[in-house]
Scaffold this active site. Structure first.
Site, PDB file in Angstrom:
ATOM      1  CD  GLU A  52     -17.328  19.569 -38.165  1.00 52.35           C
ATOM      2  OE1 GLU A  52     -18.204  20.443 -38.204  1.00 52.35           O
ATOM      3  OE2 GLU A  52     -16.581  19.395 -37.174  1.00 52.35           O
ATOM      4  CG  LEU A 204     -19.268  18.703  -3.362  1.00 47.40           C
ATOM      5  CD1 LEU A 204     -19.271  20.223  -3.368  1.00 47.40           C
ATOM      6  CD2 LEU A 204     -20.690  18.168  -3.453  1.00 47.40           C
ATOM      7  CD  GLU A 295     -24.636  17.136  -6.313  1.00 43.56           C
ATOM      8  OE1 GLU A 295     -24.552  16.606  -5.191  1.00 43.56           O
ATOM      9  OE2 GLU A 295     -24.170  16.614  -7.333  1.00 43.56           O
TER      10      GLU A 295
END
Length: 365
Positions: A52, A204, A295
């Site tokens: 905003e 990763l 995972e």
């Protein structure tokens, strides 16, 4: 143009902050005056001005008399930034259209009432379902302070995640792997078991080549601290943390070595001779981990489902048949005795990714 059209523009803006604003929500906003969009903005990252405020700054004096569209109720409390409601009232905005109420108990309708009390016309619930969907991570985290958990699986057509020799690269296509990297870039942390580290030695990380994309925290479950100190997850160059989760059986001397390498070590209670994943989720929530991607491997999937911590499943299904009674399936563990006990998914979404099929769904509670 109608409210739905403008709110769709707001949602597109909000999505630009995905993976960057955590643990805050992703929020977009536009200001419309005389059917012209005069201001646009979104929440870029935690600690920065809210959507905003960015939108009011973009609109300047043109905001006066306009309509503010925002996907989440404006905040009315001091956090890292001042309340947005005060700035909206001061700007001369005459109308505010909100996608959904903020589930944060510090706001939760109070922002709407403050604006309404200042004489601003309020409409709530425009494209509410879509607005809730894009902030599903925030909604869970802000209400119970635990991460939203996604279980990501890559499997063959016959449900195998590796051959009987342990080979798993690559079951799915390059296109699917690119989608996975994008998902990684949108979560706070990735979790795998020690078996995956030993077998694949993964990094990763997020490898998309995009500026501003961060690596998630890397979490490895290792109840006995058997991880190699040369594992890539511990030694590669990354600004994100590597975290080893162990139990009281972890060798204190090895903990010192890991911490000396800059690795964080969490000691968590055991349950049924395994790390208590339910308690781990509480710890991660305290660390402001709002989203977690699991995972693998198959035993970690089994433990996560058994612990009831999984919220969403994303399955990449490759058109390949591996076979073999000793080839690991997606979920290990003992399994269920009766089909009536099977875990089922709802709100299924299916999409073709290259030659693969991506199936997304939420666990039925």
């Amino acid at each position: 143009m109608n409210n739905e059209v403008y709110m769709n523009q707001v949602i597109d803006l909000a999505l630009k902050g995905k993976g960057k604003a955590s643990p805050n929500p992703i929020v977009g906003a536009i200001i419309v005056r005389d059917s012209v969009v005069v201001g646009r903005g979104y929440h870029k990252r935690a600690g920065d001005p809210h959507a905003e405020i960015n939108t009011l700054r973009d609109a300047g004096e043109s905001a006066k008399g306009g309509t503010l569209y925002v996907n989440l109720e404006p905040c009315c409390h001091y956090g890292k930034t001042p309340p947005c409601t005060s700035a909206i009232i001061k700007s001369g905005i005459e109308r505010v259209v909100v996608g959904m109420r903020d589930p944060n108990i510090l706001v939760s309708g109070k922002g709407i009432e403050e604006l309404r009390g200042a004489g601003i016309h309020i409409e709530v619930g425009v494209l509410e379902e879509r607005c809730r969907e894009i902030n599903e991570i925030y909604a869970k985290y802000i209400t119970i302070k635990r991460p939203f958990v996604i279980m990501k699986v890559a499997s063959s057509l016959d449900g195998k995640i590796a051959t009987h020799t342990g080979e798993s690269r690559w079951i799915t296509s390059k296109s699917s792997r690119e989608v996975v990297h994008r998902i990684r870039g949108e979560v706070d942390a990735i979790m795998v078991g020690l078996g995956t580290v030993i077998k694949d030695d993964p990094q990763l990380t997020v490898r998309l080549g995009e500026n501003g994309t961060k690596d998630p925290k890397r979490i490895i479950l290792d109840s006995l601290l058997k991880i190699s100190l040369k594992a890539k997850v511990l030694t590669m160059d990354s600004r994100s943390d590597s975290i080893i989760v162990t139990t009281e059986k972890g060798d204190p001397e090895r903990i010192k070595k890991l911490e000396g390498m800059g690795v964080k070590v969490l000691i968590v209670d055991k349950k049924d001779q395994r790390i208590d994943l339910d308690k781990l989720m509480t710890r991660l929530g305290e660390m402001e981990v709002a989203s977690l991607l699991i995972e693998g491997g198959s035993e970690v999937y089994a433990s996560a489902l058994e612990a009831g911590i999984v919220d969403k499943v994303i399955l990449f299904l490759a058109p390949k048949i591996i076979g073999g009674v000793n080839a690991p399936g997606v979920v290990g563990g003992r399994g269920i005795d009766s089909l009536c006990d099977a875990i089922s998914l709802k709100d299924i979404h299916i999409q073709q990714i290259g030659d693969d099929v991506m199936i997304e769904g939420y666990l039925r509670r």
